[in-house]
Design a protein around this motif. Sequence first.
Motif, mmCIF file in Angstrom:
data_model
loop_
_atom_site.group_PDB
_atom_site.id
_atom_site.type_symbol
_atom_site.label_atom_id
_atom_site.label_comp_id
_atom_site.label_asym_id
_atom_site.label_seq_id
_atom_site.Cartn_x
_atom_site.Cartn_y
_atom_site.Cartn_z
ATOM 1 N N THR A 88 0.846 -1.201 0.000
ATOM 2 C CA THR A 88 0.000 0.000 0.000
ATOM 3 C C THR A 88 0.876 1.244 0.000
ATOM 4 O OG1 THR A 88 -1.850 -1.092 1.130
ATOM 5 C CG2 THR A 88 -1.742 1.302 1.292
ATOM 6 N N LEU A 89 1.940 1.214 0.793
ATOM 7 C CA LEU A 89 2.860 2.353 0.855
ATOM 8 C C LEU A 89 3.585 2.538 -0.476
ATOM 9 C CD1 LEU A 89 3.858 4.458 2.933
ATOM 10 C CD2 LEU A 89 5.712 2.868 3.493
ATOM 11 N N LEU A 90 4.092 1.451 -1.052
ATOM 12 C CA LEU A 90 4.775 1.562 -2.339
ATOM 13 C C LEU A 90 3.837 2.064 -3.428
ATOM 14 C CD1 LEU A 90 7.287 1.068 -4.140
ATOM 15 C CD2 LEU A 90 6.378 -1.230 -4.554
ATOM 16 N N ALA A 91 2.601 1.534 -3.459
ATOM 17 C CA ALA A 91 1.643 1.967 -4.480
ATOM 18 C C ALA A 91 1.364 3.461 -4.369
ATOM 19 C CB ALA A 91 0.349 1.170 -4.352
ATOM 20 N N ALA A 92 1.240 3.958 -3.133
ATOM 21 C CA ALA A 92 1.000 5.385 -2.946
ATOM 22 C C ALA A 92 2.189 6.208 -3.420
ATOM 23 C CB ALA A 92 0.709 5.672 -1.470
ATOM 24 N N ALA A 93 3.404 5.725 -3.123
ATOM 25 C CA ALA A 93 4.603 6.454 -3.542
ATOM 26 C C ALA A 93 4.729 6.471 -5.063
ATOM 27 C CB ALA A 93 5.845 5.829 -2.919
ATOM 28 N N LEU A 94 4.508 5.320 -5.701
ATOM 29 C CA LEU A 94 4.633 5.252 -7.161
ATOM 30 C C LEU A 94 3.554 6.092 -7.838
ATOM 31 C CD1 LEU A 94 5.539 1.491 -7.715
ATOM 32 C CD2 LEU A 94 7.083 3.468 -7.623
ATOM 33 N N THR A 95 2.347 6.069 -7.281
ATOM 34 C CA THR A 95 1.280 6.911 -7.831
ATOM 35 C C THR A 95 1.664 8.387 -7.737
ATOM 36 O OG1 THR A 95 -0.427 5.289 -7.286
ATOM 37 C CG2 THR A 95 -1.146 7.554 -7.590
ATOM 38 N N THR A 96 2.200 8.787 -6.595
ATOM 39 C CA THR A 96 2.612 10.174 -6.410
ATOM 40 C C THR A 96 3.709 10.563 -7.399
ATOM 41 O OG1 THR A 96 2.063 10.013 -4.055
ATOM 42 C CG2 THR A 96 3.453 11.841 -4.716
ATOM 43 N N LEU A 97 4.574 9.602 -7.732
ATOM 44 C CA LEU A 97 5.653 9.862 -8.679
ATOM 45 C C LEU A 97 5.175 9.861 -10.130
ATOM 46 C CD1 LEU A 97 8.464 7.724 -7.013
ATOM 47 C CD2 LEU A 97 8.510 10.210 -7.334
ATOM 48 N N GLY A 98 3.914 9.427 -10.367
ATOM 49 C CA GLY A 98 3.365 9.489 -11.709
ATOM 50 C C GLY A 98 3.216 8.169 -12.428
ATOM 51 N N PHE A 99 3.463 7.058 -11.744
ATOM 52 C CA PHE A 99 3.266 5.740 -12.351
ATOM 53 C C PHE A 99 1.790 5.352 -12.298
ATOM 54 C CE2 PHE A 99 7.654 5.803 -10.880
ATOM 55 C CZ PHE A 99 8.341 5.295 -11.973
ATOM 56 N N GLU A 100 1.388 4.483 -13.211
ATOM 57 C CA GLU A 100 0.024 3.960 -13.233
ATOM 58 C C GLU A 100 0.028 2.603 -12.527
ATOM 59 O OE1 GLU A 100 -0.922 3.812 -17.362
ATOM 60 O OE2 GLU A 100 -0.398 5.922 -17.678
ATOM 61 N N ILE A 101 -0.854 2.453 -11.542
ATOM 62 C CA ILE A 101 -0.825 1.288 -10.664
ATOM 63 C C ILE A 101 -2.111 0.482 -10.784
ATOM 64 C CG2 ILE A 101 -0.700 0.515 -8.255
ATOM 65 C CD1 ILE A 101 1.922 1.663 -9.389
ATOM 66 N N THR A 102 -1.961 -0.838 -10.876
ATOM 67 C CA THR A 102 -3.082 -1.768 -10.770
ATOM 68 C C THR A 102 -2.779 -2.722 -9.621
ATOM 69 O OG1 THR A 102 -3.512 -1.708 -13.148
ATOM 70 C CG2 THR A 102 -4.462 -3.537 -11.923
ATOM 71 N N LEU A 103 -3.631 -2.763 -8.614
ATOM 72 C CA LEU A 103 -3.439 -3.641 -7.468
ATOM 73 C C LEU A 103 -3.949 -5.043 -7.788
ATOM 74 C CD1 LEU A 103 -4.610 -1.205 -4.642
ATOM 75 C CD2 LEU A 103 -2.285 -1.561 -5.524
ATOM 76 N N LEU A 104 -3.189 -6.059 -7.351
ATOM 77 C CA LEU A 104 -3.506 -7.458 -7.631
ATOM 78 C C LEU A 104 -3.432 -8.275 -6.344
ATOM 79 C CD1 LEU A 104 -1.231 -7.973 -10.790
ATOM 80 C CD2 LEU A 104 -3.636 -7.273 -10.767
ATOM 81 N N CYS A 105 -3.844 -9.544 -6.445
ATOM 82 C CA CYS A 105 -3.761 -10.449 -5.296
ATOM 83 C C CYS A 105 -3.347 -11.834 -5.780
ATOM 84 C CB CYS A 105 -5.105 -10.516 -4.575
ATOM 85 S SG CYS A 105 -4.989 -11.034 -2.852
ATOM 86 N N ALA A 106 -2.438 -12.473 -5.045
ATOM 87 C CA ALA A 106 -1.851 -13.744 -5.477
ATOM 88 C C ALA A 106 -2.102 -14.842 -4.451
ATOM 89 C CB ALA A 106 -0.355 -13.583 -5.694
#
Length: 285
Positions: A88-106
């Motif tokens: 969750t923390l990494l996704a927020a950081a990458l989103t803030t940096l401008g990356f497009e994020i899709t969350l998944l589950c394994a």
Amino acid sequence: MTSDHAADHGRRPGPGLDLDAYLARIGWSGERRPTAEVLRSVHRAHALGIPFENLDPVLGRAPSLALADLEAKLLRGGRGGYCYEQNTLLAAALTTLGFEITLLCARVVLGAGPGDVRPRTHMLMLARVPGGPTPYLADVGFGATGSLLEPIPLVAGAELHDTPRRHRLVNTPHDGPLEQWELQAHTVGQGWESQYAFTLEPFEAPDYEVINWHIATNPRSPFQHQVYVQRTTPDAHLSLTGRTLTVTAHDGTREERLLADGDEVLHVLAVDFGIRLPPGTRLPE
């Protein structure tokens, strides 16, 4: 579902991350642009900078996944976390940096026996560089020696030499309409070993709230009963399971030591893993 389709429907965490505090925590000071090199280096810095730990469930509470609480715990509180917190923390950081994020589950398949079907409980994500042709699998929350240090392109047969580790992605058969992917890690002396399997069905933050509660509070969850702490350093991988401390060198050699008691566990957590717990904390024996 194709990887293009999945990435075009990225699920972004809410805004508000203190990016300065995050980057200071992982020791990263590069150019803040959504490039492949930034994705690689931020991912690696996070993997090396914040330990994996399940101490909240062991102490009888479910960790909060609210961004403000994650900042207080992982960025300012001298703590680590498990996959829902870390990713969750990494996704927020990458989103803030401008990356497009899709969350998944394994589904974790590491250690599963023949015919075992485990639930999908592991959080991970796709990260796309804007305008880039292929998304990357990103995951800083898999607490094992086979965890990714760097993101890997979502391409069947892609192999990553994320020194000192090696990973690859393969497609595996399963009963279902969506293509199934599997992350494998190369283990010295054993070859390729499956870590987890996933499809590209997007997940949302409320999905992880449910899974997080189950993993942290279900009496049958192993995370509720025993300490699991991991830390990757430039020289080795450290693992604490219960009171057993294991140091795995990059050539695969292992050293194990049984810690004497809870006081020594707390000492090792502070000194070797960099985890600070409030004064007076006592872990179950």
